[in-house]
Design an enzyme around this catalytic site. Sequence first.
Site, PDB file in Angstrom:
ATOM      1  CE  LYS A   1     -10.509   3.072   0.382  1.00 32.24           C
ATOM      2  NZ  LYS A   1     -10.769   1.681   0.426  1.00 32.24           N
TER       3      LYS A   1
ATOM      4  NE  ARG B   1      -6.910   0.843   6.533  1.00 32.93           N
ATOM      5  CZ  ARG B   1      -6.535   1.933   5.402  1.00 32.93           C
ATOM      6  NH1 ARG B   1      -7.542   2.445   4.802  1.00 32.93           N
ATOM      7  NH2 ARG B   1      -5.217   2.618   5.396  1.00 32.93           N
TER       8      ARG B   1
END
Length: 252
Positions: free
Chosen positions: A204, A238
């Site tokens: 991210k 995840r």
Amino acid sequence: MGILNLTPDSFSDGGKFNDEKAALLQAEKMIKEGADFIDIGAQSTRPNAEFLSAKEEILRIGKTISLIKKEFPETLISLDTFYSEVVKFGFDEGIDVVNDISGGDFDENLLKTVAETKLPYILMHSNSSYEKMHEKIQYEDIIMSLNFEFPKKINELRKLGINDVIVDPGFGFGKTIENQYQMIDEVEHIGFGEFPLLIGISRKSFIYKPLGKLPTEINEETQSLHRKVLEKGAKILRVHDVAEARNLVGEL
């Protein structure tokens, strides 16, 4: 939870696994590395990604779900979609979990469809529409905002008969860098600790951009943050890098 992107335009691995053979090989690799779930997504949700219809998602998924279930029947498959039609297709193909970034807000029939399948549901926090999902909102206290929104949505889910819920705070969706580090620092308070918590921080931008690195160059920093959230009670990671995350889990 290993990420399997069946997309040509995902931000870090677009185009690598968007045919059935390549997808099956990547799923096999992640399962051997220790993935308990394979999270299959046909639509990239990065900023400025191509928008797909439900029909296009289904065509892109093809037989990938059933192929993986046939080869690895013990592995759980979650389907990353916000379309009710795709959930129906995935259910027929053998999925075990619905992973919805929209909280049911992008398709008015999504939650009703999930209820009909009786599948577990991953409820993610994001903005109210596809077009606005990456607009940054200035939250005075992101944890307070999450804990205001989640109970309302969970009450809606329960009324429909969806009781098996996993909560995802939605890293990377409409939140500032400061918001996201607060979420990590106070992760044990998200959802009042009542529901299993999924954390999706792999590759991210709130991690790699301030460091001036590429998404694939932050594994060490990501595992450090993974350790922190696991020690604070998170239940599911995840990830793109399954082996590293599995090793970390084994150390705790």
